[in-house]
Scaffold this active site. Structure first.
Site, mmCIF file in Angstrom:
data_model
loop_
_atom_site.group_PDB
_atom_site.id
_atom_site.type_symbol
_atom_site.label_atom_id
_atom_site.label_comp_id
_atom_site.label_asym_id
_atom_site.label_seq_id
_atom_site.Cartn_x
_atom_site.Cartn_y
_atom_site.Cartn_z
ATOM 1 C CG ASP A 15 23.850 45.405 41.864
ATOM 2 O OD1 ASP A 15 22.919 45.744 41.117
ATOM 3 O OD2 ASP A 15 24.888 44.880 41.449
ATOM 4 N NE ARG A 53 31.766 42.885 46.013
ATOM 5 C CZ ARG A 53 31.607 43.213 44.744
ATOM 6 N NH1 ARG A 53 30.647 44.070 44.393
ATOM 7 N NH2 ARG A 53 32.389 42.700 43.816
ATOM 8 C CG HIS A 83 28.089 38.766 43.316
ATOM 9 N ND1 HIS A 83 29.112 38.676 44.229
ATOM 10 C CD2 HIS A 83 28.463 39.735 42.444
ATOM 11 C CE1 HIS A 83 30.059 39.547 43.924
ATOM 12 N NE2 HIS A 83 29.685 40.215 42.845
ATOM 13 N NE ARG A 134 36.235 33.089 38.160
ATOM 14 C CZ ARG A 134 35.813 34.331 37.935
ATOM 15 N NH1 ARG A 134 34.545 34.581 37.630
ATOM 16 N NH2 ARG A 134 36.652 35.349 38.021
ATOM 17 C CG HIS A 268 27.205 44.006 36.639
ATOM 18 N ND1 HIS A 268 27.734 43.018 37.423
ATOM 19 C CD2 HIS A 268 28.052 44.127 35.575
ATOM 20 C CE1 HIS A 268 28.836 42.552 36.859
ATOM 21 N NE2 HIS A 268 29.062 43.214 35.744
#
Length: 311
Positions: A15, A53, A83, A134, A268
């Site tokens: 990630d 992030r 994401h 969300r 993840h």
């Protein structure tokens, strides 16, 4: 008789979460660690979660989208992370549910969380996939006690992604701000990838295996063929895709894949976990002070953006 397959290099990248400098440094370290001819013909599997992030989602996607032209002899696989699915959902890039139902039907199961998570109610929300609402919402509880950090806009920490495109978190203007090339990149992400004849070094020698790459993993105890079918179809009837966002349920390899000697590789989980043929490559977890990592097969060598390699 046909010749046995040759051991080729397969690179699985964990990630990235919007950290362009980490991605650039990791890529440079991979180039330095692998024979040039093997690097230029490698299969590179990115395990998902390119956004959120970190501050540079836009530049990360620029970098990834340019790889096929920069390295035309490589093969690039871009998996969808949870994401990325949510980002794509907000931009209305997901395929519609195959049964003709509305995305809004998927809200009901989770509507008890709507007030706390502050789901998006701006332009276009009426038929938006749950995860898009969300992702772009404004969470009411600002502190994430599990991580000891402040949420960045939403439960997905999507604020930096909006800002990387020059718009404030939760703004419907993001739809216009994201360039078409990035929309195509997000729309084309695959939910699962299967690769035959992947070699891996084990305690019992070098093995030739099948590899399945999926962002979080496959649900143990559920039918593997059915899971793969739904993932290949990108089945958006499901409001929360366990193979992209699950935790404990997808940690282990399903028994039938263990029996067949199949590698299952994921990101993840904010952990680096290499045990037998279960590979979890997400050492960074989107934290600023943790590295982005990759694994090279067949050697099983871990490369990080923070590695200082001899030139």
């Amino acid at each position: 008789m046909s010749e046995p397959p040759k051991a080729r290099v397969v690179i699985c990248v964990g990630d990235i979460h919007g950290f362009i400098t980490k991605l650039q440094n990791l890529w440079s370290n991979l180039e330095s660690s692998i024979d040039r001819s093997q690097f230029e013909t490698a299969t590179v599997i990115f395990l998902g979660d390119y956004c959120d992030r970190g501050p540079d989602t836009r530049r990360v996607i620029d970098f990834l989208a340019a790889l096929p032209s920069r390295h035309p002899r490589q093969r690039h696989v871009f998996l969808c992370g949870n994401h990325d699915l949510a980002f794509a959902a907000f931009l209305r890039l997901l395929p519609p549910p195959s049964d003709g139902s509305a995305f809004s039907e998927g809200w009901r199961e989770y509507e008890g969380s709507e007030a706390r998570e502050g789901w998006f109610k701006g332009e276009g929300y009426e038929d938006m996939h749950l995860q898009g609402r969300r992702w772009s919402g404004n969470i009411t509880v600002k502190f994430n006690t599990a991580k000891g950090t402040e949420y960045q806009g939403s439960i997905y920490d999507a604020g930096p992604t909006f800002e990387s495109y020059g718009v404030p978190h939760g703004s419907s203007d993001l739809v216009k701000a994201v360039p078409d090339e990035h929309k195509k990149f997000l729309a084309d992400l695959v939910w699962v990838h299967e690769e035959d004849d992947v070699f891996v070094n084990t305690g019992d020698g070098v093995k030739c295996c099948k590899l399945i790459a999926v962002h979080a993993g496959l649900v143990k105890g559920a039918d593997v063929k059915e899971q793969l079918k739904l993932l290949k179809a990108r089945d958006t009837r499901v409001p929360k895709v366990e193979a992209l966002s699950g935790r404990k349920s997808v940690w282990d390899i399903p028994e039938e894949l263990t029996a067949s000697g199949t590698i299952v590789v994921s990101g993840h989980h904010a952990k680096l976990h290499v045990e037998d043929l279960r590979l979890i490559i997400d050492e960074g977890g989107g934290y600023k002070d943790k590295p982005v990592a990759a694994i090279i097969l067949p050697s099983m060598k871990i490369i990080r953006d923070t590695d200082v390699l001899a030139k």
